[in-house]
Enzyme design. Structure first.
Site, short mmCIF file in Angstrom:
data_model
loop_
_atom_site.label_atom_id
_atom_site.label_comp_id
_atom_site.label_asym_id
_atom_site.label_seq_id
_atom_site.Cartn_x
_atom_site.Cartn_y
_atom_site.Cartn_z
N GLN A 145 0.85 -1.20 0.00
CA GLN A 145 0.00 0.00 0.00
C GLN A 145 0.87 1.24 0.00
O GLN A 145 1.73 1.42 0.87
CB GLN A 145 -0.91 0.00 1.24
CG GLN A 145 -1.77 1.25 1.38
CD GLN A 145 -1.13 2.30 2.27
OE1 GLN A 145 -0.49 1.98 3.26
NE2 GLN A 145 -1.27 3.57 1.90
N TYR A 147 1.33 5.39 0.07
CA TYR A 147 0.80 6.72 0.38
C TYR A 147 1.57 7.75 -0.45
O TYR A 147 2.73 7.52 -0.79
CB TYR A 147 1.03 7.05 1.86
CG TYR A 147 -0.16 6.79 2.76
CD1 TYR A 147 -1.46 7.07 2.35
CD2 TYR A 147 0.03 6.28 4.04
CE1 TYR A 147 -2.54 6.84 3.19
CE2 TYR A 147 -1.04 6.04 4.89
CZ TYR A 147 -2.33 6.33 4.45
OH TYR A 147 -3.39 6.11 5.28
N THR A 175 -3.33 4.52 -2.05
CA THR A 175 -4.45 5.03 -1.24
C THR A 175 -4.81 6.44 -1.67
O THR A 175 -3.97 7.34 -1.67
CB THR A 175 -4.09 4.99 0.26
OG1 THR A 175 -3.94 3.62 0.63
CG2 THR A 175 -5.17 5.62 1.12
N ARG A 184 -9.54 13.53 14.34
CA ARG A 184 -9.96 12.35 15.11
C ARG A 184 -9.96 12.71 16.60
O ARG A 184 -8.91 12.72 17.26
CB ARG A 184 -9.02 11.17 14.85
CG ARG A 184 -8.94 10.82 13.38
CD ARG A 184 -8.67 9.37 13.09
NE ARG A 184 -8.50 9.20 11.67
CZ ARG A 184 -7.34 8.90 11.06
NH1 ARG A 184 -6.26 8.67 11.78
NH2 ARG A 184 -7.28 8.79 9.76
N LYS A 270 -7.14 2.43 -3.58
CA LYS A 270 -7.92 2.15 -2.37
C LYS A 270 -8.57 3.44 -1.89
O LYS A 270 -7.92 4.49 -1.85
CB LYS A 270 -6.97 1.61 -1.29
CG LYS A 270 -7.58 1.39 0.08
CD LYS A 270 -6.58 0.66 0.98
CE LYS A 270 -7.13 0.40 2.37
NZ LYS A 270 -7.12 1.58 3.25
N HIS A 294 -11.81 4.06 4.50
CA HIS A 294 -10.74 4.10 5.49
C HIS A 294 -11.29 3.71 6.87
O HIS A 294 -10.83 4.20 7.90
CB HIS A 294 -10.13 5.51 5.54
CG HIS A 294 -8.63 5.53 5.66
ND1 HIS A 294 -7.80 5.62 4.58
CD2 HIS A 294 -7.81 5.46 6.74
CE1 HIS A 294 -6.53 5.64 4.99
NE2 HIS A 294 -6.52 5.53 6.31
N ARG A 297 -12.50 6.62 9.13
CA ARG A 297 -11.49 7.42 9.81
C ARG A 297 -11.26 8.78 9.15
O ARG A 297 -10.49 9.59 9.65
CB ARG A 297 -10.15 6.67 9.87
CG ARG A 297 -10.23 5.43 10.70
CD ARG A 297 -9.01 4.57 10.55
NE ARG A 297 -7.84 5.04 11.25
CZ ARG A 297 -7.63 4.92 12.54
NH1 ARG A 297 -8.55 4.35 13.30
NH2 ARG A 297 -6.52 5.35 13.10
C1 LIG Z 1 -5.29 2.20 13.08
C2 LIG Z 1 -5.51 2.23 11.61
C3 LIG Z 1 -4.50 2.65 10.77
C4 LIG Z 1 -4.71 2.66 9.38
N1 LIG Z 1 -3.67 3.00 8.56
C5 LIG Z 1 -3.84 2.95 7.22
C6 LIG Z 1 -2.75 3.19 6.34
O1 LIG Z 1 -1.62 3.43 6.76
N2 LIG Z 1 -3.00 3.15 5.00
C7 LIG Z 1 -4.25 2.87 4.48
O2 LIG Z 1 -4.42 2.84 3.26
N3 LIG Z 1 -5.28 2.61 5.31
C8 LIG Z 1 -5.10 2.62 6.64
N4 LIG Z 1 -6.15 2.33 7.48
C9 LIG Z 1 -7.44 1.94 6.90
C10 LIG Z 1 -7.47 0.43 6.70
O3 LIG Z 1 -6.54 0.02 5.75
C11 LIG Z 1 -8.84 -0.07 6.27
O4 LIG Z 1 -9.28 0.65 5.14
C12 LIG Z 1 -9.87 0.04 7.39
O5 LIG Z 1 -9.29 -0.28 8.63
C13 LIG Z 1 -11.03 -0.89 7.10
O6 LIG Z 1 -12.01 -0.81 8.08
P1 LIG Z 1 -12.13 -1.83 9.30
O7 LIG Z 1 -11.06 -1.42 10.27
O8 LIG Z 1 -13.49 -1.60 9.81
O9 LIG Z 1 -11.89 -3.22 8.77
C14 LIG Z 1 -5.96 2.28 8.85
C15 LIG Z 1 -6.97 1.87 9.71
C16 LIG Z 1 -6.76 1.81 11.07
C17 LIG Z 1 -7.86 1.30 11.94
#
Ligand SMILES: Cc1cc2nc3c(=O)[nH]c(=O)nc-3n(C[C@H](O)[C@H](O)[C@H](O)COP(=O)(O)O)c2cc1C
Length: 409
Positions: A145, A147, A175, A184, A270, A294, A297
Site C-alpha cells: 500500500q 501513500y 491510497t 480524530r 484504495k 478508510h 477514519r
Molecule cells: C489504526 C488504523 C491505521 C490505518 N492505517 C492505514 C494506512 O496506513 N494506510 C491505508 O491505506 N489505510 C489505513 N487504514 C485503513 C485500513 O486500511 C482499512 O481501510 C480500514 O481499517 C477498514 O475498516 P475496518 O477497520 O473496519 O476493517 C488504517 C486503519 C486503522 C484502523
C-alpha cells in the site's frame, strides 16, 4: 497448518481462543485493557463524531441473504482468484499504519499469518517493518500500500513503489482517500501526537498495560521502518519527523498514471466511493479498486461502503476487480459483501484487535476465524463457491443508486 506443525501448545491456545473469544466483540473487551488507552482508541476511533464509523457496521448488518436448502454442501470451496493467484478465502489484511504502536511486532505477525493461511496482506507504507522484511515473511501474498510521499514532486512515492517492486510485492495499492489529515477527536483527547512521544499522560496509560509493555521490551519501540532510508537516519525521531513533513496530501490522477506506467504488475486504488472514480481508475490502466472509506477514519458524512458497493460493481462490470473493506468483522460480513458484488474483502481493525487482545497468535486466530465462519456461511446458504456467493439472493435496503450519485445516463 496455522500455529506451526508440531507446536501443540500453540494449537491448544488457538483452540482455547476460539472457544473463549468467538466474536470480534469479545476481542474488543479484552483488547481494551491489554493495550494502553491511547493505542486502543487510535485503533477503534473514527473521524468527527464517528457517525461514518458506526454507519459502516449498521449498514452491513442490514444486508440480508436468503439461504437455499436441499443442496449437498459437503464440498464447499471457499477460495477466490485475485490477479491470477488463488487465495484461501475472500478475506485479506488491510494496511494499518504504525501498527507496532498497537501491538509491537504486528507487521511480522500479520505477514506470517497471511502467508500461513494463504490470504493477501496489504502492508502499508507506514508499517513498522520494511517491505523487504515483509516479503521475506510472506513471499506469496504481500501486496504493498502506497501513500503519497513528497506531495509536490512525488519523487519519494515513485522510489517507494520501485522498492516494493524490487522486493517482490505482488500488487500495488495506492491510497486515494487521505487528501487531508482528518480530525480524530479521540486522539486529540488522549494527547496522541506525531512524532509519538511519551508524555506523562501516555506514560501513565502505558504503565497500566503490562502485556503491551512486555511486548515493547521484546520488540522495541515502533518505528516507521520504510521511512528510515528516506529520512537519512534510522532513529525514531528523525523518521517520525519525515513522516510528518512528507507524507500526506492526495494522489492526483496524473501521479497515479505516472506510477501505473512504472509498475509492471497489477495495480489498484484504495478508497474509492464513487462509480466515476472507479471508471477513471480503469481508464488509466488500473486493474481494480478497493471500495473503502478508510474504516470511517476520514469523513463522518461518507456513506457506508457496503451501500456504494453495488453501483460501483455494476458500473465497472467485469472490467476490473472490486475489493471491499470498512466494517468487516465476520465470515457472514464476507458473504454479505460478495452478495453485494465484491470479489473479495479486507479487514483492518478485526486483525489488529486479534493481536491486541490475544498477543502474538491473534492474527492467526483471526485468519482462521474468518475462513471458518465464511465456510459455515456458504454451507448454511447452499452456496458451493465464492462465485456462487456473488449471485446469492440478497436484500440491501441502503444501497445507493445511480440517481444518488447524480449520474445522468
Ligand atoms: C489504526 C488504523 C491505521 C490505518 N492505517 C492505514 C494506512 O496506513 N494506510 C491505508 O491505506 N489505510 C489505513 N487504514 C485503513 C485500513 O486500511 C482499512 O481501510 C480500514 O481499517 C477498514 O475498516 P475496518 O477497520 O473496519 O476493517 C488504517 C486503519 C486503522 C484502523
Amino acid at each position: 497448518m496455522a500455529g506451526g506443525a508440531g507446536d501443540d501448545a500453540k494449537l491448544e491456545t488457538l483452540a482455547e481462543f476460539r472457544r473463549r473469544y468467538p466474536m470480534v466483540g469479545d476481542l474488543e473487551k479484552r483488547a481494551k485493557w491489554r493495550i494502553p488507552r491511547f493505542a486502543y482508541e487510535f485503533l477503534q476511533g473514527g473521524a468527527g463524531d464517528e457517525t461514518g464509523l458506526n454507519r459502516n457496521r449498521s449498514a452491513l448488518k442490514a444486508v440480508e441473504v436468503v439461504p437455499r436448502y436441499g443442496i449437498d454442501v459437503s464440498k464447499v470451496d471457499t477460495s477466490v482468484e485475485l490477479f491470477g493467484r488463488r487465495y484461501a478465502a475472500p478475506i485479506g489484511i488491510s494496511p494499518i499504519g504504525f501498527d507496532g504502536m498497537m501491538w509491537p511486532g504486528a507487521t511480522e505477525r500479520f505477514a506470517k499469518a497471511a502467508q500461513a493461511h494463504n490470504i493477501p496482506y496489504m502492508v502499508g507504507t507506514l508499517a513498522c517493518s520494511t517491505i523487504e522484511k515483509v516479503v521475506e515473511w510472506a513471499p506469496d501474498v504481500t501486496w504493498f500500500q502506497l501513500y503519497p510521499m513528497a506531495p509536490n514532486t512525488h519523487q519519494y512515492s515513485l522510489e517507494m513503489a520501485e522498492r516494493a517492486r524490487v522486493a517482490g510485492a505482488k500488487v500495488l495499492v495506492a491510497t486515494l482517500d487521505v487528501p487531508v489529515r482528518a480530525k480524530r477527536p479521540r486522539d486529540l483527547r488522549n494527547g496522541l501526537t506525531m512524532p509519538f512521544r511519551l508524555t506523562p499522560k501516555t506514560m501513565m496509560a502505558a504503565a497500566m498495560a503490562p502485556f503491551w509493555l512486555d511486548a515493547i521490551r521484546r520488540m522495541g519501540m515502533p518505528t516507521f521502518a520504510n521511512m528510515a532510508g528516506f529520512a537519512g537516519a534510522p532513529d525514531r525521531v528523525t523518521t517520525s519527523a519525515f513522516v510528518q513533513k512528507h507524507i500526506g496530501g492526495g494522489f492526483p490522477w496524473e501521479q497515479i498514471a505516472r506510477i501505473r506506467d512504472k509498475w509492471t504488475g497489477p495495480m489498484i486504488v484504495k478508497g474509492v466511493m464513487h462509480p466515476a472514480d472507479a471508471v477513471k481508475a480503469l481508464s488509466l490502466g488500473l486493474n481494480g479498486v478497493v471500495v473503502s472509506n478508510h474504516g470511517g477514519r476520514q469523513f463522518d458524512a461518507a456513506p457506508a461502503t457496503i451501500d456504494v458497493l453495488p453501483e460501483i460493481t455494476r458500473t465497472i462490470g467485469t472490467r476490473g476487480t472490486v475489493l471491499f473493506d470498512s466494517g468487516v468483522v465476520s465470515g457472514v460480513d464476507m458473504l454479505r459483501a460478495l452478495a453485494c458484488g465484491a470479489n473479495s474483502c479486507f479487514a483492518g481493525r478485526a486483525f489488529m484487535l486479534g493481536l491486541a487482545a490475544l498477543g502474538d497468535h491473534g492474527a492467526t486466530h483471526m485468519a482462521q476465524a474468518f475462513i471458518e465462519e465464511y465456510r459455515i456461511a456458504l454451507g448454511q446458504n447452499g452456496l458451493l463457491s465464492s462465485d456462487e456467493a456473488r449471485h446469492a439472493p440478497v436484500r440491501h435496503p441502503g444501497a445507493w443508486t445511480a440517481d444518488n450519485f447524480q449520474i445522468r445516463t
